[in-house]
Design a protein around this motif. Structure first.
Motif, PDB file in Angstrom:
ATOM      1  N   GLY A  98       0.151 -14.764   8.969  1.00  0.00           N
ATOM      2  CA  GLY A  98       1.025 -13.694   8.512  1.00  0.00           C
ATOM      3  C   GLY A  98       0.220 -12.688   7.714  1.00  0.00           C
ATOM      4  O   GLY A  98      -1.009 -12.747   7.637  1.00  0.00           O
ATOM      5  N   ARG A  99       0.915 -11.737   7.109  1.00  0.00           N
ATOM      6  CA  ARG A  99       0.277 -10.710   6.287  1.00  0.00           C
ATOM      7  C   ARG A  99       0.793 -10.835   4.867  1.00  0.00           C
ATOM      8  O   ARG A  99       1.966 -11.112   4.637  1.00  0.00           O
ATOM      9  CB  ARG A  99       0.599  -9.326   6.836  1.00  0.00           C
ATOM     10  CG  ARG A  99       0.004  -9.049   8.202  1.00  0.00           C
ATOM     11  CD  ARG A  99      -1.445  -8.665   8.117  1.00  0.00           C
ATOM     12  NE  ARG A  99      -1.640  -7.366   7.457  1.00  0.00           N
ATOM     13  CZ  ARG A  99      -2.838  -6.867   7.178  1.00  0.00           C
ATOM     14  NH1 ARG A  99      -3.935  -7.553   7.466  1.00  0.00           N
ATOM     15  NH2 ARG A  99      -2.955  -5.682   6.601  1.00  0.00           N
ATOM     16  N   ALA A 100      -0.093 -10.598   3.896  1.00  0.00           N
ATOM     17  CA  ALA A 100       0.289 -10.682   2.496  1.00  0.00           C
ATOM     18  C   ALA A 100      -0.159  -9.431   1.758  1.00  0.00           C
ATOM     19  O   ALA A 100      -1.212  -8.854   2.053  1.00  0.00           O
ATOM     20  CB  ALA A 100      -0.332 -11.923   1.854  1.00  0.00           C
ATOM     21  N   ARG A 101       0.630  -9.028   0.778  1.00  0.00           N
ATOM     22  CA  ARG A 101       0.284  -7.902  -0.107  1.00  0.00           C
ATOM     23  C   ARG A 101      -0.177  -8.504  -1.428  1.00  0.00           C
ATOM     24  O   ARG A 101       0.600  -9.168  -2.124  1.00  0.00           O
ATOM     25  CB  ARG A 101       1.503  -7.000  -0.317  1.00  0.00           C
ATOM     26  CG  ARG A 101       1.246  -5.788  -1.203  1.00  0.00           C
ATOM     27  CD  ARG A 101       2.515  -4.965  -1.340  1.00  0.00           C
ATOM     28  NE  ARG A 101       2.298  -3.768  -2.140  1.00  0.00           N
ATOM     29  CZ  ARG A 101       2.391  -3.736  -3.467  1.00  0.00           C
ATOM     30  NH1 ARG A 101       2.700  -4.837  -4.149  1.00  0.00           N
ATOM     31  NH2 ARG A 101       2.198  -2.597  -4.122  1.00  0.00           N
ATOM     32  N   ILE A 102      -1.430  -8.293  -1.760  1.00  0.00           N
ATOM     33  CA  ILE A 102      -2.032  -8.908  -2.945  1.00  0.00           C
ATOM     34  C   ILE A 102      -2.319  -7.833  -3.990  1.00  0.00           C
ATOM     35  O   ILE A 102      -3.009  -6.850  -3.701  1.00  0.00           O
ATOM     36  CB  ILE A 102      -3.336  -9.636  -2.562  1.00  0.00           C
ATOM     37  CG1 ILE A 102      -3.042 -10.698  -1.496  1.00  0.00           C
ATOM     38  CG2 ILE A 102      -3.979 -10.264  -3.799  1.00  0.00           C
ATOM     39  CD1 ILE A 102      -4.293 -11.273  -0.867  1.00  0.00           C
ATOM     40  N   LEU A 103      -1.770  -8.018  -5.184  1.00  0.00           N
ATOM     41  CA  LEU A 103      -1.969  -7.066  -6.286  1.00  0.00           C
ATOM     42  C   LEU A 103      -3.008  -7.634  -7.252  1.00  0.00           C
ATOM     43  O   LEU A 103      -2.793  -8.681  -7.864  1.00  0.00           O
ATOM     44  CB  LEU A 103      -0.644  -6.830  -7.018  1.00  0.00           C
ATOM     45  CG  LEU A 103      -0.709  -5.920  -8.253  1.00  0.00           C
ATOM     46  CD1 LEU A 103      -1.145  -4.509  -7.858  1.00  0.00           C
ATOM     47  CD2 LEU A 103       0.639  -5.893  -8.966  1.00  0.00           C
ATOM     48  N   LEU A 104      -4.149  -6.954  -7.361  1.00  0.00           N
ATOM     49  CA  LEU A 104      -5.195  -7.393  -8.270  1.00  0.00           C
ATOM     50  C   LEU A 104      -4.874  -6.982  -9.708  1.00  0.00           C
ATOM     51  O   LEU A 104      -4.006  -6.136  -9.945  1.00  0.00           O
ATOM     52  CB  LEU A 104      -6.545  -6.809  -7.846  1.00  0.00           C
ATOM     53  CG  LEU A 104      -7.024  -7.157  -6.426  1.00  0.00           C
ATOM     54  CD1 LEU A 104      -8.411  -6.574  -6.192  1.00  0.00           C
ATOM     55  CD2 LEU A 104      -7.024  -8.664  -6.206  1.00  0.00           C
ATOM     56  N   ASN A 105      -5.584  -7.553 -10.651  1.00  0.00           N
ATOM     57  CA  ASN A 105      -5.303  -7.335 -12.067  1.00  0.00           C
ATOM     58  C   ASN A 105      -5.526  -5.883 -12.490  1.00  0.00           C
ATOM     59  O   ASN A 105      -4.903  -5.402 -13.441  1.00  0.00           O
ATOM     60  CB  ASN A 105      -6.181  -8.261 -12.913  1.00  0.00           C
ATOM     61  CG  ASN A 105      -5.622  -8.482 -14.302  1.00  0.00           C
ATOM     62  OD1 ASN A 105      -4.409  -8.613 -14.465  1.00  0.00           O
ATOM     63  ND2 ASN A 105      -6.480  -8.518 -15.309  1.00  0.00           N
ATOM     64  N   ASP A 106      -6.417  -5.158 -11.772  1.00  0.00           N
ATOM     65  CA  ASP A 106      -6.696  -3.759 -12.128  1.00  0.00           C
ATOM     66  C   ASP A 106      -5.791  -2.779 -11.397  1.00  0.00           C
ATOM     67  O   ASP A 106      -5.996  -1.570 -11.467  1.00  0.00           O
ATOM     68  CB  ASP A 106      -8.164  -3.428 -11.856  1.00  0.00           C
ATOM     69  CG  ASP A 106      -8.545  -3.632 -10.388  1.00  0.00           C
ATOM     70  OD1 ASP A 106      -7.649  -3.960  -9.578  1.00  0.00           O
ATOM     71  OD2 ASP A 106      -9.733  -3.482 -10.057  1.00  0.00           O
ATOM     72  N   GLY A 107      -4.781  -3.304 -10.677  1.00  0.00           N
ATOM     73  CA  GLY A 107      -3.825  -2.437 -10.001  1.00  0.00           C
ATOM     74  C   GLY A 107      -4.134  -2.164  -8.543  1.00  0.00           C
ATOM     75  O   GLY A 107      -3.311  -1.568  -7.829  1.00  0.00           O
ATOM     76  N   VAL A 108      -5.291  -2.579  -8.058  1.00  0.00           N
ATOM     77  CA  VAL A 108      -5.663  -2.390  -6.656  1.00  0.00           C
ATOM     78  C   VAL A 108      -4.821  -3.317  -5.777  1.00  0.00           C
ATOM     79  O   VAL A 108      -4.602  -4.488  -6.100  1.00  0.00           O
ATOM     80  CB  VAL A 108      -7.167  -2.675  -6.441  1.00  0.00           C
ATOM     81  CG1 VAL A 108      -7.515  -2.647  -4.958  1.00  0.00           C
ATOM     82  CG2 VAL A 108      -8.003  -1.660  -7.210  1.00  0.00           C
ATOM     83  N   VAL A 109      -4.334  -2.782  -4.647  1.00  0.00           N
ATOM     84  CA  VAL A 109      -3.528  -3.561  -3.714  1.00  0.00           C
ATOM     85  C   VAL A 109      -4.341  -3.859  -2.459  1.00  0.00           C
ATOM     86  O   VAL A 109      -4.968  -2.964  -1.885  1.00  0.00           O
ATOM     87  CB  VAL A 109      -2.234  -2.808  -3.328  1.00  0.00           C
ATOM     88  CG1 VAL A 109      -1.470  -3.576  -2.244  1.00  0.00           C
ATOM     89  CG2 VAL A 109      -1.353  -2.614  -4.553  1.00  0.00           C
TER      90      VAL A 109
END
Length: 207
Positions: free
Chosen positions: A135-146
């Protein structure tokens, strides 16, 4: 002596692998899904899944079959499973599945994928709907980068993702409702270990 040591090491590896497989087969996870069941004594009735493992499940229904009755469960996104009633408590009953080892392994994959799909906000891979874990996932990093990434593997405690971006080892991130950190860098992506439920809740409240 070295040969004996080698044999012992291989034996330990085999024992550990069998142990891990058995734990996977019997790990029960909460999963609220609607479905129906059929039994010889009651016929067909609506039910609701409460929790499930590859070896059995706990189910709620206004109609409960007697202990030792044979039933067939049809659970949304899980499929058809045959079993035997092993415990009845009020409007809940527990089922032990009658399945081969191969069927249990496939069921473990399906349960793990379904358990993680909603809480991680995963998008179903329509071209691979019969391969749990894709599947596909949307990952939000701690610095705001997606980061948009493909799911390589997913379990109750972590997941592995395929993508070109490489976050730093130990970097905090969020996937759906889950928070965690980068535990390992892979050749084609990275692996994440999720925070325990209480830690994830506190992190969400702090944000």
């Amino acid at each position: 002596m070295q040969q004996d040591s080698g044999r012992l090491d291989r034996r330990k590896i085999r024992i550990a692998a069998r142990g891990a497989q058995e734990r996977r087969r019997h790990t029960r996870v909460p999963l609220q899904l609607h479905g129906r069941f059929w039994s010889e004594t009651l016929g067909e009735h609506a039910c609701r899944l409460l929790d499930i493992s590859p070896g059995g499940a706990r189910v709620a229904s206004r109609s409960t079959p007697p202990a030792n009755a044979r039933i067939i469960l049809m659970i949304s996104s899980i499929g058809r499973i045959e079993g035997t009633i092993v415990r009845v408590e009020g409007e809940e009953f527990s089922v032990r599945f009658n399945a081969t080892s191969r069927k249990r392994d496939k069921l473990a994959d399906t349960i793990t994928w379904r358990f993680n799909k909603d809480r991680l906000g995963l998008e179903e891979d329509r071209a691979a709907v019969r391969k749990p874990g894709r599947g596909r996932a949307r990952i939000l990093l701690n610095d705001g980068v997606v980061i948009q990434a493909n799911v390589l593997d997913v379990s109750v405690t972590g997941a592995a993702f395929e993508c070109l971006e490489r976050p730093r080892l130990g970097e905090l991130l969020r996937v759906g409702e889950m928070t965690g950190c980068v535990a390992r860098i892979l050749d084609n992506g990275f692996a994440v270990v999720f925070d325990p439920p209480e830690a994830a809740k506190k992190s969400s409240e702090a944000a």
